[in-house]
Design an enzyme around this catalytic site. Structure first.
Site, PDB file in Angstrom:
ATOM      1  N   HIS A 237       0.849  -1.200   0.000  1.00  0.00           N
ATOM      2  CA  HIS A 237       0.000   0.000   0.000  1.00  0.00           C
ATOM      3  C   HIS A 237       0.888   1.254   0.000  1.00  0.00           C
ATOM      4  O   HIS A 237       0.593   2.244  -0.668  1.00  0.00           O
ATOM      5  CB  HIS A 237      -0.870   0.062   1.265  1.00  0.00           C
ATOM      6  CG  HIS A 237      -1.810  -1.095   1.441  1.00  0.00           C
ATOM      7  ND1 HIS A 237      -1.792  -1.897   2.562  1.00  0.00           N
ATOM      8  CD2 HIS A 237      -2.791  -1.580   0.659  1.00  0.00           C
ATOM      9  CE1 HIS A 237      -2.734  -2.810   2.453  1.00  0.00           C
ATOM     10  NE2 HIS A 237      -3.353  -2.654   1.314  1.00  0.00           N
TER      11      HIS A 237
ATOM     12  N   CYS B  73     -15.768 -14.019  -5.419  1.00  0.00           N
ATOM     13  CA  CYS B  73     -14.515 -14.080  -4.652  1.00  0.00           C
ATOM     14  C   CYS B  73     -14.521 -12.908  -3.683  1.00  0.00           C
ATOM     15  O   CYS B  73     -14.568 -11.750  -4.090  1.00  0.00           O
ATOM     16  CB  CYS B  73     -13.298 -14.001  -5.559  1.00  0.00           C
ATOM     17  SG  CYS B  73     -11.780 -13.795  -4.593  1.00  0.00           S
TER      18      CYS B  73
ATOM     19  N   CYS C 261     -11.402 -10.528  -4.093  1.00  0.00           N
ATOM     20  CA  CYS C 261     -11.511  -9.553  -5.196  1.00  0.00           C
ATOM     21  C   CYS C 261     -12.739  -8.673  -5.019  1.00  0.00           C
ATOM     22  O   CYS C 261     -12.863  -7.657  -5.690  1.00  0.00           O
ATOM     23  CB  CYS C 261     -11.641 -10.251  -6.545  1.00  0.00           C
ATOM     24  SG  CYS C 261     -10.259 -11.283  -7.010  1.00  0.00           S
TER      25      CYS C 261
ATOM     26  N   HIS D 143      -6.312 -15.033  -5.215  1.00  0.00           N
ATOM     27  CA  HIS D 143      -6.368 -15.322  -3.777  1.00  0.00           C
ATOM     28  C   HIS D 143      -6.239 -16.798  -3.449  1.00  0.00           C
ATOM     29  O   HIS D 143      -6.190 -17.176  -2.285  1.00  0.00           O
ATOM     30  CB  HIS D 143      -7.653 -14.735  -3.183  1.00  0.00           C
ATOM     31  CG  HIS D 143      -7.699 -13.248  -3.321  1.00  0.00           C
ATOM     32  ND1 HIS D 143      -8.280 -12.617  -4.391  1.00  0.00           N
ATOM     33  CD2 HIS D 143      -7.174 -12.279  -2.537  1.00  0.00           C
ATOM     34  CE1 HIS D 143      -8.124 -11.310  -4.265  1.00  0.00           C
ATOM     35  NE2 HIS D 143      -7.453 -11.075  -3.145  1.00  0.00           N
TER      36      HIS D 143
ATOM     37  N   LYS E 210       5.933 -13.330  -2.521  1.00  0.00           N
ATOM     38  CA  LYS E 210       4.688 -12.576  -2.432  1.00  0.00           C
ATOM     39  C   LYS E 210       4.379 -12.338  -0.954  1.00  0.00           C
ATOM     40  O   LYS E 210       4.571 -13.218  -0.123  1.00  0.00           O
ATOM     41  CB  LYS E 210       3.572 -13.393  -3.099  1.00  0.00           C
ATOM     42  CG  LYS E 210       2.347 -12.577  -3.364  1.00  0.00           C
ATOM     43  CD  LYS E 210       1.319 -13.295  -4.186  1.00  0.00           C
ATOM     44  CE  LYS E 210       0.030 -12.481  -4.132  1.00  0.00           C
ATOM     45  NZ  LYS E 210      -1.069 -13.096  -4.797  1.00  0.00           N
TER      46      LYS E 210
HETATM   47  N1  MSP Z   1     -10.213  -1.132  -2.402  1.00  0.00           N
HETATM   48  C1  MSP Z   1      -9.651  -1.582  -3.625  1.00  0.00           C
HETATM   49  C2  MSP Z   1      -9.319  -0.415  -4.532  1.00  0.00           C
HETATM   50  C3  MSP Z   1     -10.466   0.466  -4.876  1.00  0.00           C
HETATM   51  S1  MSP Z   1      -9.954   1.836  -5.834  1.00  0.00           S
HETATM   52  C4  MSP Z   1     -11.374   2.595  -6.277  1.00  0.00           C
HETATM   53  C5  MSP Z   1      -8.363  -2.369  -3.340  1.00  0.00           C
HETATM   54  N2  MSP Z   1      -7.839  -2.208  -2.112  1.00  0.00           N
HETATM   55  S2  MSP Z   1      -6.490  -2.944  -1.607  1.00  0.00           S
HETATM   56  O1  MSP Z   1      -6.316  -2.520  -0.248  1.00  0.00           O
HETATM   57  O2  MSP Z   1      -6.563  -4.338  -1.852  1.00  0.00           O
HETATM   58  O3  MSP Z   1      -5.338  -2.386  -2.501  1.00  0.00           O
HETATM   59  C6  MSP Z   1      -5.102  -0.993  -2.561  1.00  0.00           C
HETATM   60  C7  MSP Z   1      -3.969  -0.683  -3.514  1.00  0.00           C
HETATM   61  O4  MSP Z   1      -2.771  -1.258  -2.990  1.00  0.00           O
HETATM   62  C8  MSP Z   1      -4.199  -1.306  -4.902  1.00  0.00           C
HETATM   63  O5  MSP Z   1      -3.842  -0.398  -5.912  1.00  0.00           O
HETATM   64  C9  MSP Z   1      -3.264  -2.492  -4.901  1.00  0.00           C
HETATM   65  O6  MSP Z   1      -2.773  -2.822  -6.171  1.00  0.00           O
HETATM   66  C10 MSP Z   1      -2.134  -1.984  -4.014  1.00  0.00           C
HETATM   67  N3  MSP Z   1      -1.376  -3.083  -3.440  1.00  0.00           N
HETATM   68  C11 MSP Z   1      -1.778  -4.006  -2.528  1.00  0.00           C
HETATM   69  N4  MSP Z   1      -0.755  -4.883  -2.325  1.00  0.00           N
HETATM   70  C12 MSP Z   1       0.302  -4.547  -3.092  1.00  0.00           C
HETATM   71  C13 MSP Z   1       1.623  -4.988  -3.226  1.00  0.00           C
HETATM   72  N5  MSP Z   1       2.095  -6.042  -2.613  1.00  0.00           N
HETATM   73  N6  MSP Z   1       2.456  -4.260  -4.016  1.00  0.00           N
HETATM   74  C14 MSP Z   1       2.062  -3.099  -4.627  1.00  0.00           C
HETATM   75  N7  MSP Z   1       0.825  -2.662  -4.524  1.00  0.00           N
HETATM   76  C15 MSP Z   1      -0.124  -3.442  -3.920  1.00  0.00           C
HETATM   77  O7  MSP Z   1      -7.885  -3.022  -4.238  1.00  0.00           O
END
Ligand code: MSP
Length: 520
Positions: free
Chosen positions: A21, A126, A129, A147, A298
């Site tokens: 994040h 899912c 997702c 997942h 991962k």
């Molecule tokens: N809530 C949705 C996004 C809605 S946008 C209108 C979501 N949330 S999330 O918490 O799963 O992910 C938030 C962001 O963090 C996403 O862009 C996601 O790709 C990014 N990442 C989550 N884990 C990640 C990594 N390990 N590496 C890089 N970015 C990643 O999806």
């Protein structure tokens, strides 16, 4: 460019923020800070995505209300961004009342238009997702490929959005605008996904999901995740389908949505279709960044390798987040996956920020004090050759940012640092001083210090604290916009005294790094 509006994805709040994040928020913050040095009107939005079955279940398991869980975890995200100097202009929570009411109106507008209709549905859902999957999306064992969990069979009456109505227009938009999806190699993936899209379910029955925005005039249904989540980009600006705010009129469409590659489909297909249905202009770019792994693995709770960004600051006893920001920003070329490892972090920030950049400034200022009592003399002319490289670097960095190539921009800045270090070695001001060629010696030092001002300015979006410290020692005005940035920055007269020189970045301590390695 009169304004620049950029957003991050909004994070799910069923856990605490991790380095993945953080990667995205840091990238976006750096882009925002860069453009704030080019134009006056930049608006940076971030936030949290708080509805859905996962929150409902996690909060029930913890014996608290969904809202209590959201409040706790949204606060953790906001604290983390503060610690990382992520300076958004607005933070939206999808549980904010103004957002919920705007989402209800958006939904109603689409129902009234005939783009949302009710239908009974049987599908595979899912939870990870937060969407329905097709049989063909699953692995051979029938699992969600993201997942690795079996999706749940759901049979309900839902509202559906007519995604198929917009299919051709979306394909045309992507083909006509090759720079819409960044990096462009991801556009083909999206075009493939578009081939067999179907209308999507956009609500859930309250018998299964209660934690969502209720559909107006239908107490049996809640609006489900993606319409709610994606709309944040416009509701945050005050869009509510009828009378839109000044901010909305000023900033929409977004210049760039920064998102992870895993949610590109939702942004390039669902979001475009929703905007088309609402008759709104489309965002200019989607920057789909890659994923961050930890020691090449991962990140996952089951592997126990989830890293909280603040733990890195704590483990290495860092005063601020500059080193982590710099490291994350340069972790991967535009759109590619990157990796975090403690050793690599330590090695890279020590090499680039302490040894190359920090030492260059420190020893140049020290020589200025030693040979000239810290004074720049009128006869110190600067060296046009290398100053030209610095000038070019300003354009190169701007150009990289125009293409959202953040790691590439960082690299160009460090290359300028390396070139300048080489210039010092080649011109050996200490030898010039020994040979009493004082004007030549002063000329070399002044040239380097002029370049250090450019470096401070260019590195500021990445490392705001270090840049501030550099600028202070150089008596350089960091607020200068890039259009007005020259290579003639150092004023004639006393620049600095011995006591005011100090390192801008202390090497990350190896003992501490060892300690954090052992903890794993
Ligand atoms: N809530 C949705 C996004 C809605 S946008 C209108 C979501 N949330 S999330 O918490 O799963 O992910 C938030 C962001 O963090 C996403 O862009 C996601 O790709 C990014 N990442 C989550 N884990 C990640 C990594 N390990 N590496 C890089 N970015 C990643 O999806």
């Amino acid at each position: 460019m009169a304004k620049f509006y950029l957003t991050t994805a909004i994070d799910y709040v069923n856990g605490a923020p991790h380095i993945g994040h953080a990667y995205e928020k840091i990238l976006t913050d750096i882009i925002s800070r860069h453009f704030k040095k080019r134009i006056d009107d930049v608006f940076f939005l971030s936030g949290t995505d708080e509805h859905g079955i996962k929150i409902q279940k996690t909060s029930a398991a913890q014996g608290i209300t969904p809202k209590e869980l959201c409040d706790q975890n949204s606060a953790k995200f906001q604290e983390c961004w503060k610690a990382l100097d992520v300076n958004y202009d607005k933070f939206i929570r999808t549980t904010d009342d103004y957002h919920k009411s705007a989402v209800q109106k958006i939904f109603k507008k689409l129902v009234d238009k005939g783009d949302i209709y009710k239908n009974s549905y049987k599908g595979l859902y899912c939870q990870g997702c937060e969407c329905f999957l097709n049989e063909k999306d699953l692995t051979e064992d029938g699992l969600c490929p993201n997942h690795m969990k079996k999706p749940e069979e759901v049979c309900e009456e839902n509202y559906f959005f007519k995604l198929t109505k917009y299919k051709d227009a979306i394909i045309k938009h992507i083909k006509d605008n090759p720079d819409f999806i960044v990096p462009s190699f991801r556009a083909n993936e999206v075009l493939n996904q578009l081939e067999d899209i179907q209308d999507i379910s956009v609500s859930r029955s309250v018998s299964n999901v209660t934690w969502g925005v209720p559909v107006l005039d239908d107490a049996e249904q809640v609006i489900y995740v993606w319409i709610d989540a994606l709309s944040n980009y416009i509701t945050a600006l005050g869009y509510d389908t009828e009378e839109n705010s000044e901010e909305f009129n000023k900033y929409w469409p977004a210049d760039v949505h920064v998102i992870g590659k895993d949610i590109l489909k939702f942004h390039s297909i669902y979001w475009l279709a929703l905007l088309m249905a609402l008759d709104l202009p489309l965002p200019k770019h989607l920057l789909a960044h890659g994923w961050i792994t930890i020691d090449e693995a991962k990140m996952s709770k089951s592997l126990g390798n989830v890293i909280a960004p603040q733990d890195i600051l704590k483990n290495f006893e860092l005063q601020n987040a500059d080193a982590l920001r710099y490291y994350m920003a340069s972790a991967a070329p535009c759109g590619k996956d990157g990796n975090y490892s403690d050793d690599d972090f330590k090695e890279k920030v020590n090499a680039h920020l302490a040894n190359s950049m920090g030492n260059l400034l420190n020893r140049t200022l020290s020589m200025l004090v030693k040979y000239f009592d810290g004074e720049i003399k009128a006869e110190f002319k600067t060296d046009a050759g290398i100053l030209n490289s610095a000038k070019n670097t300003i354009d190169i960095v701007k150009n990289h940012f125009d293409n959202f190539e953040i790691a590439e921009a960082a690299n160009a800045i460090i290359q300028l640092v390396d070139t300048t270090n080489k210039y010092v070695t080649d011109n050996a001001p200490w030898t010039l001083a020994k040979e009493e060629k004082m004007t030549e010696c002063g000329q070399v030092l002044t040239t380097v210090l002029d370049i250090m001002c450019v470096i401070a300015s260019l590195i500021e979006p990445f490392c705001p604290n270090i840049a501030r410290d550099m600028a202070k020692q150089l008596s350089f005005d960091l607020d200068i916009k890039y259009d007005n940035l020259t290579v003639d920055n150092i004023k004639i007269g006393k620049l600095i005294s011995k006591d005011d020189i100090h390192p801008i970045f202390l090497r990350v301590d190896s003992e501490l790094a060892d300690k954090s390695q052992k903890k794993k």
